[in-house]
Design a protein around this motif. Structure first.
Motif, PDB file in Angstrom:
ATOM      1  N   LEU A  68      37.996  53.826  36.896  1.00  0.00           N
ATOM      2  CA  LEU A  68      38.519  52.457  36.956  1.00  0.00           C
ATOM      3  C   LEU A  68      40.000  52.431  37.298  1.00  0.00           C
ATOM      4  CD1 LEU A  68      36.828  50.393  34.118  1.00  0.00           C
ATOM      5  CD2 LEU A  68      36.651  50.093  36.569  1.00  0.00           C
ATOM      6  N   MET A  69      40.762  53.377  36.774  1.00  0.00           N
ATOM      7  CA  MET A  69      42.185  53.406  37.082  1.00  0.00           C
ATOM      8  C   MET A  69      42.404  53.655  38.577  1.00  0.00           C
ATOM      9  SD  MET A  69      45.264  55.839  35.794  1.00  0.00           S
ATOM     10  CE  MET A  69      44.722  57.141  36.859  1.00  0.00           C
ATOM     11  N   ILE A  70      41.693  54.615  39.141  1.00  0.00           N
ATOM     12  CA  ILE A  70      41.826  54.914  40.568  1.00  0.00           C
ATOM     13  C   ILE A  70      41.351  53.726  41.401  1.00  0.00           C
ATOM     14  CG2 ILE A  70      40.961  56.388  42.431  1.00  0.00           C
ATOM     15  CD1 ILE A  70      40.956  58.692  40.367  1.00  0.00           C
ATOM     16  N   TYR A  71      40.222  53.142  41.017  1.00  0.00           N
ATOM     17  CA  TYR A  71      39.697  51.981  41.738  1.00  0.00           C
ATOM     18  C   TYR A  71      40.699  50.832  41.738  1.00  0.00           C
ATOM     19  CZ  TYR A  71      37.096  47.671  42.430  1.00  0.00           C
ATOM     20  OH  TYR A  71      36.708  46.434  42.860  1.00  0.00           O
ATOM     21  N   ASN A  72      41.242  50.506  40.566  1.00  0.00           N
ATOM     22  CA  ASN A  72      42.188  49.394  40.474  1.00  0.00           C
ATOM     23  C   ASN A  72      43.483  49.690  41.218  1.00  0.00           C
ATOM     24  OD1 ASN A  72      40.670  47.502  38.960  1.00  0.00           O
ATOM     25  ND2 ASN A  72      41.017  48.715  37.126  1.00  0.00           N
ATOM     26  N   ALA A  73      43.947  50.938  41.189  1.00  0.00           N
ATOM     27  CA  ALA A  73      45.169  51.294  41.918  1.00  0.00           C
ATOM     28  C   ALA A  73      44.961  51.168  43.425  1.00  0.00           C
ATOM     29  CB  ALA A  73      45.608  52.707  41.550  1.00  0.00           C
ATOM     30  N   VAL A  74      43.822  51.646  43.914  1.00  0.00           N
ATOM     31  CA  VAL A  74      43.524  51.538  45.344  1.00  0.00           C
ATOM     32  C   VAL A  74      43.354  50.066  45.736  1.00  0.00           C
ATOM     33  CG1 VAL A  74      41.779  52.066  47.112  1.00  0.00           C
ATOM     34  CG2 VAL A  74      42.549  53.846  45.541  1.00  0.00           C
ATOM     35  N   ALA A  75      42.683  49.299  44.896  1.00  0.00           N
ATOM     36  CA  ALA A  75      42.514  47.871  45.178  1.00  0.00           C
ATOM     37  C   ALA A  75      43.858  47.161  45.216  1.00  0.00           C
ATOM     38  CB  ALA A  75      41.598  47.234  44.130  1.00  0.00           C
ATOM     39  N   VAL A 114      47.509  44.417  37.114  1.00  0.00           N
ATOM     40  CA  VAL A 114      47.414  44.367  35.651  1.00  0.00           C
ATOM     41  C   VAL A 114      46.234  45.215  35.183  1.00  0.00           C
ATOM     42  CG1 VAL A 114      47.014  42.829  33.684  1.00  0.00           C
ATOM     43  CG2 VAL A 114      48.579  42.137  35.507  1.00  0.00           C
ATOM     44  N   SER A 115      45.138  45.170  35.906  1.00  0.00           N
ATOM     45  CA  SER A 115      43.981  46.006  35.562  1.00  0.00           C
ATOM     46  C   SER A 115      44.313  47.486  35.682  1.00  0.00           C
ATOM     47  CB  SER A 115      42.794  45.688  36.471  1.00  0.00           C
ATOM     48  OG  SER A 115      42.263  44.437  36.169  1.00  0.00           O
ATOM     49  N   THR A 116      45.132  47.833  36.657  1.00  0.00           N
ATOM     50  CA  THR A 116      45.567  49.220  36.792  1.00  0.00           C
ATOM     51  C   THR A 116      46.343  49.650  35.556  1.00  0.00           C
ATOM     52  OG1 THR A 116      45.673  48.979  39.195  1.00  0.00           O
ATOM     53  CG2 THR A 116      46.849  50.845  38.240  1.00  0.00           C
ATOM     54  N   PHE A 117      47.207  48.781  35.073  1.00  0.00           N
ATOM     55  CA  PHE A 117      47.987  49.084  33.869  1.00  0.00           C
ATOM     56  C   PHE A 117      47.073  49.306  32.668  1.00  0.00           C
ATOM     57  CE2 PHE A 117      49.918  47.370  29.973  1.00  0.00           C
ATOM     58  CZ  PHE A 117      50.920  48.296  29.790  1.00  0.00           C
ATOM     59  N   PHE A 118      46.116  48.391  32.448  1.00  0.00           N
ATOM     60  CA  PHE A 118      45.201  48.544  31.317  1.00  0.00           C
ATOM     61  C   PHE A 118      44.288  49.752  31.495  1.00  0.00           C
ATOM     62  CE2 PHE A 118      46.009  43.941  30.446  1.00  0.00           C
ATOM     63  CZ  PHE A 118      46.540  44.123  29.177  1.00  0.00           C
ATOM     64  N   SER A 119      43.868  50.029  32.713  1.00  0.00           N
ATOM     65  CA  SER A 119      43.032  51.205  32.970  1.00  0.00           C
ATOM     66  C   SER A 119      43.808  52.486  32.726  1.00  0.00           C
ATOM     67  CB  SER A 119      42.515  51.187  34.413  1.00  0.00           C
ATOM     68  OG  SER A 119      41.714  50.071  34.638  1.00  0.00           O
ATOM     69  N   PHE A 120      45.085  52.483  33.083  1.00  0.00           N
ATOM     70  CA  PHE A 120      45.919  53.653  32.824  1.00  0.00           C
ATOM     71  C   PHE A 120      46.050  53.886  31.327  1.00  0.00           C
ATOM     72  CE2 PHE A 120      50.090  55.494  31.898  1.00  0.00           C
ATOM     73  CZ  PHE A 120      49.963  56.710  32.548  1.00  0.00           C
ATOM     74  N   ARG A 121      46.269  52.823  30.571  1.00  0.00           N
ATOM     75  CA  ARG A 121      46.374  52.949  29.116  1.00  0.00           C
ATOM     76  C   ARG A 121      45.057  53.456  28.524  1.00  0.00           C
ATOM     77  NH1 ARG A 121      50.435  50.883  26.177  1.00  0.00           N
ATOM     78  NH2 ARG A 121      49.008  50.363  24.484  1.00  0.00           N
TER      79      ARG A 121
END
Length: 173
Positions: free
Chosen positions: A97-104, A148-155
């Motif tokens: 999810l973190m990679i997906y959200n970062a790429v998105a 924001v999803s990238t931030f939460f996915s990273f956490r």
């Protein structure tokens, strides 16, 4: 696994059990953001699709990005809503999810800039201008939600906000 729905409780879904709805997922930050991304992404691609986007190559890129990530977001949403991610426990879902959200986020930045730069206020078709300008706005808001999803996915991937007991993987056998 902090921040992901059902991370604190033991995983009870066995590979042979039918999928069950996770109501707490809809109330989680991840679930709320995925709902927002689906609605905003739908707005972006439907506004672009309602114009003569095929005459401008820039809008083809915006259409691709928005439609591609809208479909993938719906797939991830259904995966988490039905708790299918627990059946495929060997996949590192927080990392995925973190990679997906970062790429998105990165690709939505390019789509937003492309869409905003291609809007021409002197367009001979006023309704195309309005739709393209609105699509630019919603692409920007969608980009922010993916960020924001990238931030939460990273956490969640780093396990921030959890203790050792809730971040351990339980036995699935």
């Amino acid at each position: 696994m902090a921040g992901l729905p059902g991370a604190a409780r033991a995983r009870s879904a066995s590979p042979g059990s039918p999928p069950a709805l996770d109501g707490s997922f809809l109330l989680s930050p991840l679930g709320g953001l995925m709902c927002a991304q689906a609605v905003l992404g739908l707005l972006v691609w439907s506004l672009i699709a309602a114009t003569t986007y095929h005459l401008h190559a820039a809008y083809g890129w915006v259409m691709f990005v928005s439609l591609f990530f809208w479909i993938l977001t719906l797939l991830f949403f259904v995966t988490y809503l039905l708790q299918l991610h627990q059946k495929f426990y060997m996949i590192p879902w927080p990392l995925v999810l973190m990679i997906y959200n970062a790429v998105a986020t990165v690709l939505y930045i390019t789509a937003f800039v492309t869409c905003a730069a291609a809007v021409q206020p002197t367009s001979w078709r006023q309704w195309d201008y309005n739709r393209r300008a609105a699509a630019s706005f919603f692409a920007c808001v969608t980009m922010i939600t993916y960020g924001v999803s990238t931030f939460f996915s990273f956490r969640a991937w780093k396990g921030l906000g959890s203790n050792a007991a809730t971040s351990q993987v339980t036995d699935h056998a």
